[in-house]
Structure formats: structure tokens, C-alpha cells
Design a protein around this motif. Structure first.
Motif, PDB file in Angstrom:
ATOM      1  N   UNK A  54       0.798  -1.223   0.000  1.00  0.00           N
ATOM      2  CA  UNK A  54       0.000   0.000   0.000  1.00  0.00           C
ATOM      3  C   UNK A  54       0.832   1.275   0.000  1.00  0.00           C
ATOM      4  N   UNK A  55       1.965   1.274   0.702  1.00  0.00           N
ATOM      5  CA  UNK A  55       2.789   2.486   0.713  1.00  0.00           C
ATOM      6  C   UNK A  55       3.628   2.548  -0.551  1.00  0.00           C
ATOM      7  N   UNK A  56       4.373   1.478  -0.815  1.00  0.00           N
ATOM      8  CA  UNK A  56       5.227   1.474  -1.998  1.00  0.00           C
ATOM      9  C   UNK A  56       4.404   1.280  -3.269  1.00  0.00           C
ATOM     10  N   UNK A  57       3.545   0.269  -3.274  1.00  0.00           N
ATOM     11  CA  UNK A  57       2.817  -0.064  -4.486  1.00  0.00           C
ATOM     12  C   UNK A  57       1.749   0.936  -4.883  1.00  0.00           C
ATOM     13  N   UNK A  58       1.083   1.556  -3.915  1.00  0.00           N
ATOM     14  CA  UNK A  58      -0.034   2.448  -4.223  1.00  0.00           C
ATOM     15  C   UNK A  58       0.290   3.917  -3.945  1.00  0.00           C
ATOM     16  N   UNK A  59       0.628   4.238  -2.698  1.00  0.00           N
ATOM     17  CA  UNK A  59       0.857   5.640  -2.333  1.00  0.00           C
ATOM     18  C   UNK A  59       2.036   6.238  -3.102  1.00  0.00           C
ATOM     19  N   UNK A  60       3.149   5.545  -3.123  1.00  0.00           N
ATOM     20  CA  UNK A  60       4.314   6.086  -3.829  1.00  0.00           C
ATOM     21  C   UNK A  60       4.089   6.147  -5.333  1.00  0.00           C
ATOM     22  N   UNK A  61       3.311   5.220  -5.873  1.00  0.00           N
ATOM     23  CA  UNK A  61       2.971   5.299  -7.299  1.00  0.00           C
ATOM     24  C   UNK A  61       2.196   6.587  -7.591  1.00  0.00           C
ATOM     25  N   UNK A  62       1.295   6.950  -6.688  1.00  0.00           N
ATOM     26  CA  UNK A  62       0.546   8.199  -6.848  1.00  0.00           C
ATOM     27  C   UNK A  62       1.480   9.400  -6.736  1.00  0.00           C
ATOM     28  N   UNK A  63       2.415   9.349  -5.773  1.00  0.00           N
ATOM     29  CA  UNK A  63       3.366  10.455  -5.642  1.00  0.00           C
ATOM     30  C   UNK A  63       4.224  10.602  -6.894  1.00  0.00           C
ATOM     31  N   UNK A  64       4.569   9.490  -7.531  1.00  0.00           N
ATOM     32  CA  UNK A  64       5.362   9.581  -8.758  1.00  0.00           C
ATOM     33  C   UNK A  64       4.576  10.282  -9.864  1.00  0.00           C
ATOM     34  N   UNK A  65       3.269  10.073  -9.903  1.00  0.00           N
ATOM     35  CA  UNK A  65       2.428  10.811 -10.856  1.00  0.00           C
ATOM     36  C   UNK A  65       2.549  12.311 -10.582  1.00  0.00           C
ATOM     37  N   UNK A  66       2.473  12.684  -9.307  1.00  0.00           N
ATOM     38  CA  UNK A  66       2.618  14.091  -8.933  1.00  0.00           C
ATOM     39  C   UNK A  66       3.983  14.626  -9.341  1.00  0.00           C
ATOM     40  N   UNK A  67       5.044  13.900  -9.000  1.00  0.00           N
ATOM     41  CA  UNK A  67       6.395  14.384  -9.294  1.00  0.00           C
ATOM     42  C   UNK A  67       6.597  14.563 -10.801  1.00  0.00           C
ATOM     43  N   UNK A  68       6.134  13.601 -11.590  1.00  0.00           N
ATOM     44  CA  UNK A  68       6.271  13.689 -13.046  1.00  0.00           C
ATOM     45  C   UNK A  68       5.497  14.891 -13.587  1.00  0.00           C
TER      46      UNK A  68
END
Length: 197
Positions: A54-68
Motif C-alpha cells: 500500500x505504501x510502496x505499491x499504491x501511495x508512492x505510485x501516486x506520488x510519482x504521478x505528482x512528481x512527473x
């Protein structure tokens, strides 16, 4: 936020609060273990799986969308800031895998001293608290000020697709709190990274 509709940044902030609830449960277990009390290795195993799924697979994936998105819109970020927080995602995964492997060793009877498991949990707790502080103090406020509302809405749609493939982080955090008050009996052996002992 208009009415009860959350945008992408609201989602990320709310997920931080849910993750922090799990950190509280884990922090209490680490403190008990450091005091020489019995700690359930199954708690650490479930926490590691929560972090990986949930943190790596989901939350961080969402943050990568933001960063990009922030990079694509040329927001004036401090040099190296996104590289730092992105790198911390990888380091957090390493700590979670170390905790998972140490907990599995305890549960299988291959290890009786919980020190390695407690150390890995401590490493994760320290990293995540600093990581969240940087995001909430620097990254999210800049995105809030400089990204158009339409962009945040489109990101929210992408977040929903990510969540659909992993499940609800909030529900997983609720389950962690319920499961470990009081700690459960038994052992958990979920599928996950292969550990070398």
C-alpha cells in the motif's frame, strides 16, 4: 477542496494520515521489543506487507504521478528535491523487505533474537517520518500553489486507477489497527519477496 470532493493533493495528505496510524502501531511494538517484552513477529510481517503493497505499491505510485507532473510543468523545485524523495521510496522498500525477512525468520524459528526485525522497523519509521515532513513542507504546498485545478483533477483520476489495482490504503490501515489490538495468535506467511537466511 470543493465541498467533499478531494483533489490529488488532498488524497496524498489523507493517505499520509492513514500511514501514520500504522506507524503508531509499529512504533509501540518496537518500544515493547526494546524493553524486552514479547512482540509478535506477525505484526512486523503484516506491517512490512502493508508498506510494500500500500505504501510502496499504491501511495508512492501516486506520488510519482505528482512528481512527473511537476517536472512536466517546470515547477521551480529545489535542485535534487524530487531525486531525494524518489530515492527515499527505494530505500523504504529495502527497509520493508528487511523487516519482512527478519519477521519470517522469527516466525519460522530460524531466529530467536528480534533485534534484526526491530532495527529494520526503526529504519523504516525514521525514514518515513522525515520523508513525509519534506513532502508536506516543500513538495505539496508548491504543487498546490502552481498546478492548475484541472491538472489536479486529472491526477486524481489516475490515482483512482492506481488504487483500484491495490485496494484501499485506508481500509488496510484500519485492518492493521484492528488486527493488533490485542496482537493476534498464529503465524502469517504471505507471498512476497524471497528472503535469504
Amino acid at each position: 477542496m470543493k465541498g467533499s470532493v478531494m483533489d490529488a493533493l488532498d488524497v496524498l495528505n489523507q493517505e499520509h494520515r492513514h500511514i501514520q496510524r500504522v506507524l503508531v502501531v509499529l512504533d509501540r511494538a518496537v518500544a515493547k521489543g526494546r524493553d524486552g517484552e514479547f512482540v509478535s513477529a506477525s505484526l512486523f510481517l503484516r506491517a512490512a506487507n502493508f508498506f510494500l503493497t500500500f505504501v510502496d505499491g499504491s501511495h508512492h505510485a501516486k506520488e510519482m504521478v505528482l512528481f512527473q507532473t511537476m517536472v512536466a510543468h517546470r515547477l521551480p523545485l529545489a535542485p535534487g528535491l524530487l531525486a531525494q524523495v524518489s530515492g527515499e521510496h527505494g530505500t523504504g522498500s529495502e527497509h520493508a523487505v528487511a523487516m519482512l525477512c527478519a519477521a519470517e525468520a522469527m516466525l519460522r524459528g530460524g531466529e530467536t533474537d528480534p533485534a534484526r526485525m526491530l532495527d529494520a522497523a526503526d529504519d523504516w519509521l525514521r525514514l518515513y517520518r522525515g520523508h513525509t515532513a519534506v513532502e508536506e513542507a516543500q513538495v505539496f504546498p508548491m504543487a498546490r500553489r502552481l498546478l492548475p485545478a484541472g491538472i489536479l483533477d486529472r491526477m486524481r483520476t489516475r490515482f483512482a486507477r492506481i488504487e483500484a489495482s491495490h485496494g484501499s490504503l485506508a481500509d488496510a490501515a484500519d485492518a492493521m489497527e484492528r488486527a493488533f489490538t490485542p496482537p493476534p495468535a498464529g503465524r502469517l506467511f504471505p507471498r512476497g519477496p524471497v528472503c535469504s537466511f
